[in-house]
Design a protein around this motif. Structure first.
Motif, mmCIF file in Angstrom:
data_model
loop_
_atom_site.group_PDB
_atom_site.id
_atom_site.type_symbol
_atom_site.label_atom_id
_atom_site.label_comp_id
_atom_site.label_asym_id
_atom_site.label_seq_id
_atom_site.Cartn_x
_atom_site.Cartn_y
_atom_site.Cartn_z
ATOM 1 N N GLN B 6 0.857 -1.192 0.000
ATOM 2 C CA GLN B 6 0.000 0.000 0.000
ATOM 3 C C GLN B 6 0.893 1.242 0.000
ATOM 4 O O GLN B 6 2.015 1.206 0.519
ATOM 5 C CB GLN B 6 -0.890 0.050 1.253
ATOM 6 C CG GLN B 6 -1.856 -1.093 1.408
ATOM 7 C CD GLN B 6 -2.682 -0.937 2.688
ATOM 8 O OE1 GLN B 6 -2.779 -1.864 3.489
ATOM 9 N NE2 GLN B 6 -3.290 0.225 2.882
ATOM 10 N N PRO B 7 0.399 2.364 -0.524
ATOM 11 C CA PRO B 7 1.165 3.613 -0.412
ATOM 12 C C PRO B 7 1.186 4.040 1.044
ATOM 13 O O PRO B 7 0.196 3.869 1.757
ATOM 14 C CB PRO B 7 0.361 4.596 -1.274
ATOM 15 C CG PRO B 7 -1.018 4.038 -1.294
ATOM 16 C CD PRO B 7 -0.870 2.546 -1.232
ATOM 17 N N PRO B 8 2.320 4.591 1.504
ATOM 18 C CA PRO B 8 2.410 4.981 2.913
ATOM 19 C C PRO B 8 1.410 6.060 3.311
ATOM 20 O O PRO B 8 0.949 6.082 4.452
ATOM 21 C CB PRO B 8 3.844 5.496 3.054
ATOM 22 C CG PRO B 8 4.573 4.913 1.901
ATOM 23 C CD PRO B 8 3.585 4.785 0.797
ATOM 24 N N SER B 9 1.074 6.926 2.376
ATOM 25 C CA SER B 9 0.186 8.027 2.722
ATOM 26 C C SER B 9 -0.694 8.420 1.543
ATOM 27 O O SER B 9 -0.376 8.137 0.379
ATOM 28 C CB SER B 9 1.010 9.235 3.172
ATOM 29 O OG SER B 9 1.845 9.685 2.122
ATOM 30 N N ALA B 10 -1.796 9.049 1.881
ATOM 31 C CA ALA B 10 -2.718 9.602 0.894
ATOM 32 C C ALA B 10 -3.425 10.775 1.565
ATOM 33 O O ALA B 10 -3.579 10.791 2.799
ATOM 34 C CB ALA B 10 -3.718 8.568 0.419
ATOM 35 N N SER B 11 -3.829 11.741 0.775
ATOM 36 C CA SER B 11 -4.483 12.903 1.380
ATOM 37 C C SER B 11 -5.494 13.532 0.424
ATOM 38 O O SER B 11 -5.440 13.316 -0.795
ATOM 39 C CB SER B 11 -3.440 13.937 1.798
ATOM 40 O OG SER B 11 -2.728 14.404 0.672
ATOM 41 N N GLY B 12 -6.379 14.299 0.994
ATOM 42 C CA GLY B 12 -7.364 15.012 0.204
ATOM 43 C C GLY B 12 -8.050 16.053 1.060
ATOM 44 O O GLY B 12 -8.032 15.960 2.295
ATOM 45 N N SER B 13 -8.630 17.026 0.411
ATOM 46 C CA SER B 13 -9.378 18.071 1.131
ATOM 47 C C SER B 13 -10.781 17.577 1.441
ATOM 48 O O SER B 13 -11.268 16.642 0.787
ATOM 49 C CB SER B 13 -9.439 19.336 0.283
ATOM 50 O OG SER B 13 -8.141 19.829 0.032
ATOM 51 N N PRO B 14 -11.426 18.171 2.418
ATOM 52 C CA PRO B 14 -12.805 17.783 2.723
ATOM 53 C C PRO B 14 -13.679 17.858 1.480
ATOM 54 O O PRO B 14 -13.597 18.823 0.701
ATOM 55 C CB PRO B 14 -13.224 18.808 3.775
ATOM 56 C CG PRO B 14 -11.960 19.184 4.446
ATOM 57 C CD PRO B 14 -10.915 19.172 3.361
ATOM 58 N N GLY B 15 -14.470 16.813 1.282
ATOM 59 C CA GLY B 15 -15.346 16.747 0.127
ATOM 60 C C GLY B 15 -14.733 16.065 -1.075
ATOM 61 O O GLY B 15 -15.469 15.633 -1.977
ATOM 62 N N GLN B 16 -13.422 15.988 -1.104
ATOM 63 C CA GLN B 16 -12.764 15.314 -2.226
ATOM 64 C C GLN B 16 -12.774 13.799 -2.019
ATOM 65 O O GLN B 16 -13.255 13.290 -1.006
ATOM 66 C CB GLN B 16 -11.327 15.817 -2.368
ATOM 67 C CG GLN B 16 -11.225 17.253 -2.863
ATOM 68 C CD GLN B 16 -9.780 17.662 -3.132
ATOM 69 O OE1 GLN B 16 -8.834 17.161 -2.512
ATOM 70 N NE2 GLN B 16 -9.602 18.588 -4.074
ATOM 71 N N GLN B 81 -14.292 13.375 4.923
ATOM 72 C CA GLN B 81 -14.648 14.125 6.116
ATOM 73 C C GLN B 81 -13.496 14.031 7.104
ATOM 74 O O GLN B 81 -12.678 13.109 7.043
ATOM 75 C CB GLN B 81 -15.931 13.547 6.730
ATOM 76 C CG GLN B 81 -17.146 13.645 5.815
ATOM 77 C CD GLN B 81 -18.423 13.141 6.493
ATOM 78 O OE1 GLN B 81 -18.434 12.792 7.670
ATOM 79 N NE2 GLN B 81 -19.519 13.116 5.720
ATOM 80 N N ALA B 82 -13.449 14.961 8.028
ATOM 81 C CA ALA B 82 -12.359 15.001 9.000
ATOM 82 C C ALA B 82 -12.232 13.682 9.752
ATOM 83 O O ALA B 82 -11.126 13.224 10.054
ATOM 84 C CB ALA B 82 -12.586 16.144 9.984
ATOM 85 N N GLU B 83 -13.357 13.030 10.002
ATOM 86 C CA GLU B 83 -13.347 11.782 10.776
ATOM 87 C C GLU B 83 -12.761 10.616 9.987
ATOM 88 O O GLU B 83 -12.527 9.544 10.550
ATOM 89 C CB GLU B 83 -14.775 11.423 11.180
ATOM 90 C CG GLU B 83 -15.687 11.070 10.018
ATOM 91 C CD GLU B 83 -17.147 11.319 10.324
ATOM 92 O OE1 GLU B 83 -17.458 12.434 10.773
ATOM 93 O OE2 GLU B 83 -17.953 10.406 10.110
ATOM 94 N N ASP B 84 -12.513 10.804 8.692
ATOM 95 C CA ASP B 84 -11.924 9.744 7.870
ATOM 96 C C ASP B 84 -10.407 9.692 8.019
ATOM 97 O O ASP B 84 -9.762 8.775 7.486
ATOM 98 C CB ASP B 84 -12.282 9.934 6.397
ATOM 99 C CG ASP B 84 -13.786 9.906 6.154
ATOM 100 O OD1 ASP B 84 -14.238 10.577 5.209
ATOM 101 O OD2 ASP B 84 -14.504 9.221 6.918
ATOM 102 N N GLU B 85 -9.838 10.666 8.706
ATOM 103 C CA GLU B 85 -8.381 10.681 8.906
ATOM 104 C C GLU B 85 -8.006 9.551 9.856
ATOM 105 O O GLU B 85 -8.391 9.532 11.032
ATOM 106 C CB GLU B 85 -7.933 12.028 9.465
ATOM 107 C CG GLU B 85 -6.423 12.150 9.579
ATOM 108 C CD GLU B 85 -5.982 13.602 9.720
ATOM 109 O OE1 GLU B 85 -6.197 14.391 8.781
ATOM 110 O OE2 GLU B 85 -5.415 13.932 10.787
ATOM 111 N N ALA B 86 -7.272 8.580 9.326
ATOM 112 C CA ALA B 86 -6.951 7.358 10.054
ATOM 113 C C ALA B 86 -5.968 6.541 9.227
ATOM 114 O O ALA B 86 -5.621 6.927 8.102
ATOM 115 C CB ALA B 86 -8.215 6.544 10.314
ATOM 116 N N VAL B 107 -4.197 8.142 5.923
ATOM 117 C CA VAL B 107 -4.998 9.117 5.190
ATOM 118 C C VAL B 107 -5.094 10.401 5.994
ATOM 119 O O VAL B 107 -5.491 10.379 7.168
ATOM 120 C CB VAL B 107 -6.399 8.557 4.874
ATOM 121 C CG1 VAL B 107 -7.320 9.661 4.346
ATOM 122 C CG2 VAL B 107 -6.295 7.418 3.866
ATOM 123 N N THR B 108 -4.717 11.492 5.354
ATOM 124 C CA THR B 108 -4.779 12.811 5.977
ATOM 125 C C THR B 108 -5.831 13.660 5.277
ATOM 126 O O THR B 108 -5.863 13.730 4.042
ATOM 127 C CB THR B 108 -3.421 13.518 5.896
ATOM 128 O OG1 THR B 108 -2.432 12.720 6.558
ATOM 129 C CG2 THR B 108 -3.475 14.889 6.560
#
Lengths: 120, 110
Positions: B6-16, B81-86, B107-108
């Motif tokens: 898996q990729p070590p990290s992934a990120s997106g803005s709220p709603g994306q 959503q913010a709560e998806d950061e994990a 995920v950030t």
């Protein structure tokens, strides 16, 4: 849905045997059509499957740990247990118990986990 | 058996949307439709979000979806959503009564 709770010593000396128990509540371990499994996670690292047991006593282990692992079930106490022999610092981890739903082969639910540190 | 990649990290803005890949081999991911995904908050036990590649347990938002192509499975979180950061981990049945987990992705939410 069943609930799981791990218990056991938080500190084990190198070369000794790590022993943990998972107590099942909310259902009978002997009548549930589940596999009962152990998984561990070193601090800051990923998950590693250790092994599983069926209520019949049939077991399967991760090949990389097989020589040191024993999983057993005690239906009278509604518990299943993990023994890992000849431990080293590399076995320091949070240990989780979990159920495996046979039809889906997914881990659900999980216990809260218990930290075991291997140190003299 | 090797851990799934898996990729070590992934990120997106709220709603994306964010998509996490999980690459294995024909002996695990590619060989069985028993890929599951887990969400883990710091200090907490993992929770199943997807099982059998694309099925969602009761109570998991439909923002979470799973798919598989060949030896690679994917988890997509839509409408971040913010709560998806994990941390998120994939897992696959690997045959001969064996299971393997992925290396994990943080995920950030920006």
């Amino acid at each position: 849905q069943v609930q799981l709770q791990e218990s056991g010593p938080g500190l084990v000396k190198p070369s000794q045997t790590l022993s943990l128990t998972c107590t099942v509540s909310g259902g009978s371990i002997s009548s549930s059509n589940y596999y009962w499994s152990w998984i561990r996670q070193p601090a800051g690292k990923g998950l590693e499957w250790i092994g599983r047991i069926y209520t019949s006593g049939s077991t399967n282990y991760n090949p990389s740990l097989k020589s040191r692992v024993t999983i057993s079930v005690d239906t009278s106490k509604n518990q299943f247990s993990l023994k890992l022999s000849s431990v080293t610092a590399a076995d320091t981890a949070v240990y989780y118990c979990a159920t495996i739903v046979p039809a889906a082969l997914s881990f659900d639910p999980w216990g809260q986990g218990t930290l075991v540190t291997v140190s003299s | 058996q090797s851990a799934l990649t898996q990729p070590p990290s992934a990120s997106g803005s709220p709603g994306q949307s964010v998509t996490i890949s999980c690459t294995g081999t024909s002996s695990d991911v590619g060989g069985y439709n028993y890929v599951s995904w887990y969400q883990q908050y710091p200090g907490k036990a993992p929770k199943v979000m997807i099982y059998e590649v694309s099925k969602r347990p009761s109570g998991v938002p439909d923002r979470f979806s799973g798919s598989k192509s060949g030896n690679t499975a994917s988890l997509t979180v839509s409408g971040l959503q913010a709560e998806d950061e994990a941390d998120y981990y994939c897992s696959s049945y690997a045959g001969t009564n064996n299971y393997v987990f992925g290396t994990g992705t943080k995920v950030t939410v920006l």
